[in-house]
Design a protein around this motif. Structure first.
Motif, PDB file in Angstrom:
ATOM      1  N   GLY A   1      41.417  37.275  46.238  1.00 18.46           N
ATOM      2  CA  GLY A   1      39.999  37.586  45.461  1.00 18.46           C
ATOM      3  C   GLY A   1      40.053  36.599  44.529  1.00 18.46           C
ATOM      4  O   GLY A   1      38.747  35.937  44.503  1.00 18.46           O
ATOM      5  N   ASP A   2      40.815  36.615  43.674  1.00 15.55           N
ATOM      6  CA  ASP A   2      40.824  35.801  42.218  1.00 15.55           C
ATOM      7  C   ASP A   2      40.856  34.138  42.912  1.00 15.55           C
ATOM      8  O   ASP A   2      40.038  33.648  42.410  1.00 15.55           O
ATOM      9  CB  ASP A   2      41.850  36.037  41.626  1.00 15.55           C
ATOM     10  CG  ASP A   2      42.031  37.191  40.872  1.00 15.55           C
ATOM     11  OD1 ASP A   2      40.613  38.024  40.817  1.00 15.55           O
ATOM     12  OD2 ASP A   2      43.219  37.856  40.184  1.00 15.55           O
TER      13      ASP A   2
ATOM     14  N   ARG B   1      37.353  33.421  44.207  1.00 15.95           N
ATOM     15  CA  ARG B   1      36.316  33.091  42.932  1.00 15.95           C
ATOM     16  C   ARG B   1      36.409  31.931  42.173  1.00 15.95           C
ATOM     17  O   ARG B   1      35.591  31.154  42.204  1.00 15.95           O
ATOM     18  CB  ARG B   1      36.474  34.191  42.162  1.00 15.95           C
ATOM     19  CG  ARG B   1      35.720  35.724  42.540  1.00 15.95           C
ATOM     20  CD  ARG B   1      35.827  36.640  41.431  1.00 15.95           C
ATOM     21  NE  ARG B   1      37.085  37.249  41.117  1.00 15.95           N
ATOM     22  CZ  ARG B   1      37.732  38.302  42.134  1.00 15.95           C
ATOM     23  NH1 ARG B   1      36.783  38.528  43.275  1.00 15.95           N
ATOM     24  NH2 ARG B   1      38.718  38.738  42.200  1.00 15.95           N
ATOM     25  N   ASP B   2      37.699  31.432  42.198  1.00 20.26           N
ATOM     26  CA  ASP B   2      38.043  30.166  41.508  1.00 20.26           C
ATOM     27  C   ASP B   2      37.944  29.058  42.431  1.00 20.26           C
ATOM     28  O   ASP B   2      37.579  27.913  41.682  1.00 20.26           O
ATOM     29  CB  ASP B   2      39.444  30.191  41.002  1.00 20.26           C
ATOM     30  CG  ASP B   2      39.515  31.106  39.811  1.00 20.26           C
ATOM     31  OD1 ASP B   2      38.537  31.582  39.394  1.00 20.26           O
ATOM     32  OD2 ASP B   2      40.837  31.481  39.603  1.00 20.26           O
TER      33      ASP B   2
ATOM     34  N   ARG C   1      44.198  41.349  45.755  1.00 21.12           N
ATOM     35  CA  ARG C   1      43.339  41.084  44.491  1.00 21.12           C
ATOM     36  C   ARG C   1      43.561  39.360  43.919  1.00 21.12           C
ATOM     37  O   ARG C   1      42.689  38.565  43.595  1.00 21.12           O
ATOM     38  CB  ARG C   1      43.964  41.892  43.397  1.00 21.12           C
ATOM     39  CG  ARG C   1      43.292  43.226  43.277  1.00 21.12           C
ATOM     40  CD  ARG C   1      43.944  43.953  41.957  1.00 21.12           C
ATOM     41  NE  ARG C   1      43.598  45.555  42.340  1.00 21.12           N
ATOM     42  CZ  ARG C   1      44.482  46.341  42.582  1.00 21.12           C
ATOM     43  NH1 ARG C   1      45.902  45.848  42.577  1.00 21.12           N
ATOM     44  NH2 ARG C   1      44.340  47.726  42.628  1.00 21.12           N
TER      45      ARG C   1
ATOM     46  N   GLU D   1      32.865  28.199  46.935  1.00 19.07           N
ATOM     47  CA  GLU D   1      31.680  28.155  46.516  1.00 19.07           C
ATOM     48  C   GLU D   1      31.028  29.252  47.231  1.00 19.07           C
ATOM     49  O   GLU D   1      31.324  29.637  48.274  1.00 19.07           O
ATOM     50  CB  GLU D   1      30.815  27.085  46.679  1.00 19.07           C
ATOM     51  CG  GLU D   1      31.545  25.713  46.092  1.00 19.07           C
ATOM     52  CD  GLU D   1      30.575  24.509  46.517  1.00 19.07           C
ATOM     53  OE1 GLU D   1      29.361  24.674  46.858  1.00 19.07           O
ATOM     54  OE2 GLU D   1      31.055  23.400  46.147  1.00 19.07           O
TER      55      GLU D   1
END
Length: 115
Positions: free
Chosen positions: A106-107, A110-111, A103, A114
């Motif tokens: 994944g975070d 996302r941050d 997780r 691109e």
């Protein structure tokens, strides 16, 4: 560097090394589909057909990866006698322990990535 010469570490410099455990983790999780399978199974048990549909993976690759994950102790294969016989896959306690790290990755993606 020429053959037979040795690396010299300048005084005051640390020898850098990769963490062996992290290296082993990424050798395993870096294989295509392994981390994704663990992530999908984090939502609960699933059958072969559902995993194939969700991931868009071939039968042979899915079978190989599930066997590998089971062999590593991350996934448990459950067979429910029928008729019809039903086979489901779910995360073991060890597999569940991996979910927070996935997780976080994944975070981070996302941050920072691109797309």
């Amino acid at each position: 560097m020429a053959a037979g010469t040795r690396d010299v570490i300048p005084a005051g410099h640390e020898v850098r090394q990769c963490d062996g455990a992290l290296s082993r983790a990424f050798q395993f999780l870096g294989k295509r589909w392994n981390a994704m399978l663990v992530s999908v199974l984090g939502s609960g048990p699933a059958g072969f057909a559902e995993l194939k549909r969700v991931l868009g993976i071939s039968d042979s690759m899915l079978s190989d990866r599930l066997s590998e994950l089971a062999g590593a102790g991350l996934v448990v294969r459950r067979v429910e006698e029928g008729p019809p016989v039903a086979v489901t896959y779910e995360l073991s306690e060890s597999g569940q322990a991996l979910l927070p790290a996935l997780r976080e990755i994944g975070d981070w993606a996302r941050d920072n990535l691109e797309g």
